[in-house]
Scaffold this active site. Structure first.
Site, short mmCIF file in Angstrom:
data_model
loop_
_atom_site.label_atom_id
_atom_site.label_comp_id
_atom_site.label_asym_id
_atom_site.label_seq_id
_atom_site.Cartn_x
_atom_site.Cartn_y
_atom_site.Cartn_z
N SER A 10 0.83 -1.20 0.00
CA SER A 10 0.00 0.00 0.00
C SER A 10 0.87 1.26 0.00
O SER A 10 1.65 1.47 -0.92
CB SER A 10 -0.97 -0.05 1.19
OG SER A 10 -1.97 0.92 1.09
N ASP A 26 -10.11 -3.60 -5.35
CA ASP A 26 -9.31 -2.57 -4.71
C ASP A 26 -9.18 -1.41 -5.68
O ASP A 26 -8.81 -1.62 -6.84
CB ASP A 26 -7.93 -3.15 -4.38
CG ASP A 26 -6.99 -2.18 -3.69
OD1 ASP A 26 -7.31 -0.98 -3.57
OD2 ASP A 26 -5.91 -2.63 -3.26
N HIS A 65 -8.05 -4.97 -0.56
CA HIS A 65 -6.91 -4.27 0.01
C HIS A 65 -6.69 -4.73 1.45
O HIS A 65 -7.64 -4.85 2.23
CB HIS A 65 -7.16 -2.76 -0.02
CG HIS A 65 -5.94 -1.94 0.17
ND1 HIS A 65 -5.07 -1.66 -0.85
CD2 HIS A 65 -5.43 -1.34 1.28
CE1 HIS A 65 -4.07 -0.92 -0.40
NE2 HIS A 65 -4.27 -0.70 0.89
#
Length: 315
Positions: A156, A252, A282
């Site tokens: 991320s 996501d 995610h």
């Protein structure tokens, strides 16, 4: 993107095991957490991480130490000529050495490589480019302290930092950076197309959440333009980036960044692969003991790190 975008049928895309994970996740880190104070968000996030924490595998030795003045945590099983530098996720607002402790320990145990997790400064106390500066200082110090090959990885927000460091490091370190493995990274793609539109309201991460994190990261000044330290996809030169593997989650908003980055690297003559794993959301690293597909997702992460550390391509 013109026209009406139909909301995906997540009841069909996501299987029962992953829904069980999402429900457990929501019970500990509920939707709307971004409306809490920063201190409350961090408390809730840390609590969620403890719920899903899997512990460290036996045989992994752990040492907390600074690198370049940045707090870090080093994981080792035995001597290794490969050092994996890991930047954790959390939207540049939450997370730290403890939030991804078990992930880093397991990568170390399964590959045999040294793993060093970097605790870069968080927003809003540290705004861009402070987080990148921390990431870079830690990288430079680690590269000096450890001989052998280097690899950059992160999930991320951490995937963003890993790629930003990879771009910034070109032409240095004598080819020691053998690759980067980016896990559902946010690389600064076009919010008007692809997964940003199709999965704008995906479980666990929405574009509204992303906007909050962006505002925190920039101190409310808005994203800078043309600065690859902020958004690697804004670079104008993608040549010389090390071999890259992007592993993303289908459900996501950030999934398309993996595709866009792969295409940009390949167009510049680089070696890059993008794997978009069906039915994942995610943050699915934490689902690896609840979902067979999430376990497979993590297997691909570990497999890519292991192969690049051996200088194997295709891996």
């Amino acid at each position: 993107m013109g026209g009406c975008v139909r909301t995906p049928d997540y009841s069909r895309l996501i299987d029962a095991e992953m829904w069980a994970f999402i429900e457990r996740l929501d019970s500990t880190y509920p939707a709307g957490a971004v409306d809490l104070t920063i201190a409350e968000q961090r408390d809730v996030y840390d609590g969620m991480c403890k719920v899903f924490y899997q512990g460290r595998p036996k045989g992994v030795q752990v040492h907390d130490e600074p690198n370049g003045g940045v707090p870090c945590r080093r994981y080792e099983t035995s001597g290794s000529d490969v050092t994996v530098i890991y930047y954790h996720g959390g939207g540049f607002v939450v997370g730290g050495l403890d939030s991804h402790d078990d992930v880093c320990a397991e990568i170390c145990q399964r590959t045999g490589y040294r793993v060093i997790s970097v605790d870069y400064g968080l927003a809003p106390e540290v705004i861009f480019p402070g987080c990148f500066d921390d990431a870079w200082r830690a990288f430079a110090a680690i590269a000096t302290a450890h001989d052998g090959d280097l690899m950059l990885t992160g999930d991320s927000a951490g995937g963003n930092l890993a790629a930003a460091v990879a771009h910034h490091a070109r032409g240095t370190h004598d080819g020691r950076i053998v690759g980067q493995v980016l896990i559902y990274p946010g690389l600064g793609g076009d919010w008007g197309q692809g997964s940003y539109v199709e999965h704008a309201n995906a479980p666990h991460l929405s574009t509204a959440d992303m906007e909050f994190y962006m505002n925190m990261r920039t101190g409310g000044s808005g994203p800078p333009k043309g600065d690859p330290r902020y958004a690697p996809l804004q670079d104008t030169n993608f040549a010389g980036v090390p071999h890259s593997v992007m592993i993303t989650a289908e459900c996501d908003p950030l999934a398309s960044d993996g595709q866009s980055y792969r295409d940009a690297l390949r167009a510049a003559g680089g070696q890059a692969e993008w794997i978009n794993v069906a039915g994942m959301v995610h943050g699915c690293l934490r689902a690896r003991v609840m979902s067979q597909k999430a376990a497979g997702f993590f297997d691909q992460v570990v497999g890519a790190i292991d192969a690049l550390g051996r200088r194997e391509w295709p891996y």
